[in-house]
Motif scaffolding. Structure first.
Motif, PDB file in Angstrom:
ATOM      1  N   PRO A 317       0.802  -1.229   0.000  1.00 49.15           N
ATOM      2  CA  PRO A 317       0.000   0.000   0.000  1.00 49.15           C
ATOM      3  C   PRO A 317       0.834   1.277   0.000  1.00 49.15           C
ATOM      4  O   PRO A 317       0.398   2.301  -0.521  1.00 49.15           O
ATOM      5  N   ASP A 318       2.024   1.221   0.577  1.00 49.11           N
ATOM      6  CA  ASP A 318       2.822   2.437   0.733  1.00 49.11           C
ATOM      7  C   ASP A 318       4.037   2.508  -0.191  1.00 49.11           C
ATOM      8  O   ASP A 318       4.732   3.510  -0.232  1.00 49.11           O
ATOM      9  N   ARG A 319       4.319   1.446  -0.913  1.00 55.19           N
ATOM     10  CA  ARG A 319       5.510   1.440  -1.756  1.00 55.19           C
ATOM     11  C   ARG A 319       5.433   0.259  -2.730  1.00 55.19           C
ATOM     12  O   ARG A 319       4.632  -0.652  -2.573  1.00 55.19           O
ATOM     13  N   VAL A 320       6.305   0.313  -3.719  1.00 56.59           N
ATOM     14  CA  VAL A 320       6.517  -0.831  -4.591  1.00 56.59           C
ATOM     15  C   VAL A 320       7.999  -1.166  -4.553  1.00 56.59           C
ATOM     16  O   VAL A 320       8.849  -0.273  -4.558  1.00 56.59           O
ATOM     17  N   VAL A 321       8.299  -2.448  -4.456  1.00 55.16           N
ATOM     18  CA  VAL A 321       9.678  -2.905  -4.607  1.00 55.16           C
ATOM     19  C   VAL A 321       9.779  -3.406  -6.038  1.00 55.16           C
ATOM     20  O   VAL A 321       9.353  -4.517  -6.349  1.00 55.16           O
ATOM     21  N   PRO A 322      10.318  -2.581  -6.960  1.00 58.46           N
ATOM     22  CA  PRO A 322      10.246  -2.907  -8.385  1.00 58.46           C
ATOM     23  C   PRO A 322      11.251  -3.975  -8.808  1.00 58.46           C
ATOM     24  O   PRO A 322      12.302  -4.148  -8.186  1.00 58.46           O
ATOM     25  N   MET A 323      10.922  -4.666  -9.888  1.00 57.73           N
ATOM     26  CA  MET A 323      11.849  -5.640 -10.457  1.00 57.73           C
ATOM     27  C   MET A 323      12.980  -4.919 -11.184  1.00 57.73           C
ATOM     28  O   MET A 323      14.111  -5.415 -11.244  1.00 57.73           O
ATOM     29  N   LEU A 324      12.670  -3.730 -11.722  1.00 53.65           N
ATOM     30  CA  LEU A 324      13.644  -2.934 -12.460  1.00 53.65           C
ATOM     31  C   LEU A 324      13.790  -1.569 -11.799  1.00 53.65           C
ATOM     32  O   LEU A 324      12.832  -1.066 -11.201  1.00 53.65           O
ATOM     33  N   PRO A 325      14.953  -0.932 -11.904  1.00 52.11           N
ATOM     34  CA  PRO A 325      15.114   0.420 -11.340  1.00 52.11           C
ATOM     35  C   PRO A 325      14.064   1.370 -11.904  1.00 52.11           C
ATOM     36  O   PRO A 325      13.585   1.210 -13.040  1.00 52.11           O
ATOM     37  N   GLU A 326      13.717   2.388 -11.130  1.00 51.49           N
ATOM     38  CA  GLU A 326      12.637   3.295 -11.515  1.00 51.49           C
ATOM     39  C   GLU A 326      12.935   4.051 -12.809  1.00 51.49           C
ATOM     40  O   GLU A 326      12.003   4.469 -13.502  1.00 51.49           O
ATOM     41  N   THR A 327      14.191   4.227 -13.149  1.00 44.69           N
ATOM     42  CA  THR A 327      14.532   4.869 -14.418  1.00 44.69           C
ATOM     43  C   THR A 327      13.852   4.155 -15.581  1.00 44.69           C
ATOM     44  O   THR A 327      13.419   4.776 -16.555  1.00 44.69           O
ATOM     45  N   LEU A 328      13.746   2.831 -15.461  1.00 46.72           N
ATOM     46  CA  LEU A 328      13.066   2.043 -16.487  1.00 46.72           C
ATOM     47  C   LEU A 328      11.609   1.797 -16.129  1.00 46.72           C
ATOM     48  O   LEU A 328      10.704   2.082 -16.914  1.00 46.72           O
ATOM     49  N   SER A 329      11.357   1.250 -14.924  1.00 45.14           N
ATOM     50  CA  SER A 329      10.008   0.797 -14.575  1.00 45.14           C
ATOM     51  C   SER A 329       9.001   1.930 -14.491  1.00 45.14           C
ATOM     52  O   SER A 329       7.829   1.760 -14.862  1.00 45.14           O
ATOM     53  N   ALA A 330       9.413   3.089 -13.991  1.00 46.89           N
ATOM     54  CA  ALA A 330       8.469   4.191 -13.813  1.00 46.89           C
ATOM     55  C   ALA A 330       8.633   5.282 -14.854  1.00 46.89           C
ATOM     56  O   ALA A 330       7.876   6.250 -14.857  1.00 46.89           O
ATOM     57  N   ASP A 331       9.608   5.119 -15.750  1.00 46.71           N
ATOM     58  CA  ASP A 331       9.834   6.188 -16.721  1.00 46.71           C
ATOM     59  C   ASP A 331       9.904   5.648 -18.137  1.00 46.71           C
ATOM     60  O   ASP A 331       8.897   5.517 -18.814  1.00 46.71           O
ATOM     61  N   ILE A 332      11.097   5.282 -18.612  1.00 46.23           N
ATOM     62  CA  ILE A 332      11.282   5.041 -20.038  1.00 46.23           C
ATOM     63  C   ILE A 332      10.511   3.823 -20.546  1.00 46.23           C
ATOM     64  O   ILE A 332      10.157   3.748 -21.729  1.00 46.23           O
ATOM     65  N   CYS A 333      10.241   2.829 -19.678  1.00 47.88           N
ATOM     66  CA  CYS A 333       9.462   1.658 -20.094  1.00 47.88           C
ATOM     67  C   CYS A 333       7.979   1.804 -19.757  1.00 47.88           C
ATOM     68  O   CYS A 333       7.180   0.951 -20.151  1.00 47.88           O
ATOM     69  N   SER A 334       7.622   2.819 -19.029  1.00 52.27           N
ATOM     70  CA  SER A 334       6.226   3.027 -18.657  1.00 52.27           C
ATOM     71  C   SER A 334       5.515   3.778 -19.781  1.00 52.27           C
ATOM     72  O   SER A 334       5.989   4.821 -20.241  1.00 52.27           O
TER      73      SER A 334
END
Length: 764
Positions: A317-334
């Protein structure tokens, strides 16, 4: 006398029972003492065999022994480090004065790489020229040496209260380091039974601070939550890669991404339109565009190794532990609105009856027309005005009552209506194959910007959610069949039919509701759907639905195809979420290689090593998935307990979810959480446990407590750290928990029967 836990006892509880038993204690006596039945007895047998392998008990239960001294020739080891292909383990039980020795694991059968941090093995050890080495003989269940808990001061001594709800025993702290009362810590068990103590190895913070509930799960399940610097650097470097030549340009299409309002990443987008081909009258063309993660995460790179180690993203609920760094998971691949993104596009041709007539995969560049929340998409289609706002977490959210900028009105005509029309024919195909229909509510925890709980409630189930599910299923089927057509390796998502043993247990359970269930029939998902359809609004419908769910096997990943029972599909692979699932990344690589998809085919296809050992990879990511599911579920339970902690003493509407010989479990209606009502609090009359109906029945009054029953209960205790609740009847006096004494009369306790069963419980 042993305290009976809910579910299988721990190793320590078994050892305590064997040590205190006046007569030799075999599997039957242990099962009877802990109230185990059916599948639990089978699991107990395996546990006892493991304990014998570990040297905790011998073949004649009643005597316990523990190995001491140096490293035995055969002993139990725990994995503590993994660096590339090198696996390092230490003895699980170590009583020397110095630090435990580290052993290099040598597995010539190539199974060593399948071990993860915290995994245990029975191994043969030998001293080599430069240290000790270990040869694995057998993988064992995870141990209980490390304990996560909260420190409590009593007098001048510190005690460790474990966060695990089934671990009732507190441990005396032998070494607290720099931790103090109230700290959340990781500790290891030291000493030997019955004098087990705890030594603090890591201080994690305060348990009630914002984000601590997910932190507990992260540390308890050894979930990697920090990326090495080289992985972050590689992600930043790959994020700057140009999209590459040879991609199909789909930027002219009104492709939309429809996701949960609180989605952290967007890896899928969809488009549909009526098929103009006269040969497919009434049919549709559709595109399911998925983030081209394989282009950025290359095989055997540091990014790839870290992604495989994690297996999947873990959502709290308060966070995600991503499989990929946020540079990819939350930005360029999103797949973000108005941004050019690399995608792997699944082109589908759908017949008017919903059947897939054809499919094609291309590497493309897309530009998402809008990121729309499920609620907004549904509201637009239903004719309501929708706009974008900020939610209570400070992030972008959606609300049909907001007053910020509007979602582009033309998207209703150009994107949403065609998607809904195409979904209408996909729904026909779903209805025809009759997949398992278990509509179990998902709980959603809403937090404010400081991490405080605003609400806990079931997530509303909308048509927009079902729509996206059906498009994703269609793409997943197409991916599996496309790879099969090329005779390429496939990482299947496998869901096997229920075992006969589970079907027999379900038959006995349904018989208590006068529901017939024939074992001789060919069991299909529709078989269970028909049972649930007959129940309609029956009070026990939710509980029977949960029982049907427990009858199902657990899905897993493997290169051998055994079909997907729940979806009623012969071939199924996960293709649609490569940002958060390593399995999908492997399927993308296999498609790139099988169909020579440009650009960068050679660098992004399935690595030969993976293709040669796909079974091992499947085992790894299946284990990571189970770990994530357990962590997410336990964290929600902790949030629910924290939310209810302010309601202790109040009477709440509940529903009984399970009945055992020692009491029954209930959940708060519309909220969740699971709490025990001990049998010792039900009154003075005798209650017998009817195993067939899973009910407690009062012998004098005939009062019954049974699964599915709705009743008001008083909340007696809510433990946010353990995620546990305890209830009592609203008009009953709460009795103190019963603890075994070491001799003398027990005037404050009720009389007990043999093997520690309270005398007010009798089995039929």
């Amino acid at each position: 006398m042993a305290q009976r836990p809910h579910g299988l006892p721990s190793r320590q509880q078994i050892l305590d029972f064997i040590a205190s038993s006046a007569t030799p204690a075999g599997k039957r006596e242990i099962a009877r003492a802990f109230g185990l039945h059916g599948q639990e007895k089978i699991t107990l047998k395996a546990l006892l065999k493991d304990m014998a392998d570990e040297g905790l008990i011998d073949s004649a239960p009643g005597r316990a022994f523990h190995k001491m001294g140096g490293i035995p020739k055969v002993t139990v080891l725990r994995v503590v480090e993994i660096e590339g292909a090198t696996v390092i383990a230490v003895p699980e039980s170590w009583h020397g004065d110095a630090a435990p020795p580290k052993l290099r694991v040598i597995d010539r059968g190539r199974r060593g790489t399948a071990f993860g941090i915290g995994d245990r093995m029975l191994a043969r050890t030998e001293e080599a020229g430069n240290g000790w080495v270990a040869h694995p003989m057998k993988r064992l269940a995870r141990g209980e040496e490390l304990v996560l808990g909260v420190l409590r001061l009593e007098g001048d001594r510190l005690w460790l209260k474990p966060v695990e709800k089934n671990e009732r025993r507190e441990l005396l702290v032998s070494d607290a380091g720099d931790a103090g009362p109230g700290d959340l810590v990781m500790a290891e068990k030291t000493g030997r039974p019955p004098r087990i103590t705890a030594r603090v190895t890591e201080k994690l913070g305060k348990p009630f601070e914002a984000k601590s509930f997910s932190l507990i799960a992260i540390h308890k399940h050894n979930i990697p939550d920090r990326f090495p610097e080289e992985v972050i650097a590689e992600a930043e470097r790959m994020a700057k890669e140009p999209l590459g030549e040879g991609r199909e340009d789909l930027r002219h299409l009104p492709i939309v991404a429809i996701d949960p309002v609180d989605a952290r990443d967007h890896d899928d987008a969809v488009w549909a339109a009526a098929d103009e081909d006269p040969g497919n009258a009434g049919g549709f063309k559709a595109i399911v565009a998925i983030a081209d993660v394989a282009y950025y995460v290359r095989p055997d790179s540091a990014l790839d190794k870290q992604a495989r180690k994690r297996g999947n993203s873990v959502y709290f609920p308060d966070r995600v532990v991503p499989m990929l760094p946020e540079t990819l998971s939350a930005d360029i691949c999103s797949l973000k609105e108005s941004k050019d993104r690399a995608a792997l596009a699944c082109h589908l041709t759908i017949a008017k009856n919903g059947a897939l007539k054809a499919w094609k995969f291309t590497r493309a560049v897309i530009r998402v027309a809008a990121n729309i929340a499920y609620e907004d998409a549904q509201a637009l289609v239903d004719g309501e005005r929708v706009s974008t706002s900020l939610d209570t977490n400070g992030g972008e959210s959606r609300s049909s009552r907001a007053k910020s900028r509007d979602v582009a009105p033309d998207l209703l005509e150009t994107a949403l209506k065609p998607l809904w029309a195409c979904w209408a024919v996909l729904a026909k195909a779903r209805a025809a194959r009759e997949p398992l229909d278990l509509d179990l509510p998902e709980r959603r925890v809403v937090l404010d910007e400081k991490g405080r709980i605003l609400s806990v409630a079931p997530r509303e189930r909308l048509d927009s959610m079902r729509l996206i599910e059906d498009y994703m299923i269609a793409a997943n089927v197409a991916a599996a069949k496309a790879l099969e057509a090329k005779k390429a390796q496939v990482m299947y998502r496998v869901h096997e039919p229920p075992s006969r043993e589970k079907l027999v247990a379900l038959k006995e359970y349904l018989a208590t509701f006068d529901i017939a269930f024939a074992l001789g029939q060919v069991v299909k998902p529709a078989t269970f759907n028909r049972i649930l359809a007959k129940l309609d609004d029956h009070d026990s419908r939710p509980q029977i639905m949960e029982q049907v769910l427990r009858t199902q096997t657990q899905a897993y990943y493997a290169p051998a195809n055994h079909g997907h029972f729940g979806l009623s599909l012969g071939s199924y692979a996960h293709f649609t979420s490569p940002i958060r699932r390593y399995s999908d990344l492997l399927v993308h690589r296999a498609l790139v290689g099988a169909y020579d998809l440009a650009p960068a085919v050679q660098q992004t296809r399935l690595a030969p090593a993976d293709a040669a050992d796909l079974s091992m990879v499947g085992e790894l990511i299946s284990a990571a998935e189970r770990r994530a599911m357990a962590a997410e579920r336990e964290t929600i339970d902790r949030y629910v307990a924290a939310f209810l902690s302010e309601k202790v003493g109040e009477v709440l509407e509940t529903r009984i979810t399970g009945v055992r010989a020692f009491g029954f479990f209930a959940t708060v209606e519309g909220l969740g959480g699971d709490g025990l009502v001990p049998a010792s609090t039900l009154g003075d009359e005798y209650f017998r446990y009817d195993e067939a109906s899973q009910s407690l029945i009062g012998e004098q009054s005939g009062e019954r407590f049974f699964p599915g029953q709705r009743l008001p209960l008083r909340l007696v205790e809510a433990d946010p750290i353990g995620g546990a609740l305890r209830f009592a009847l609203p008009d009953g006096a709460e009795r103190a928990p019963m603890r075994p004494s070491r001799g003398g009369p027990r005037k404050d306790r009720r009389p007990t029967g043999r093997r520690g069963r309270p005398a007010n419980i009798r089995h039929r």
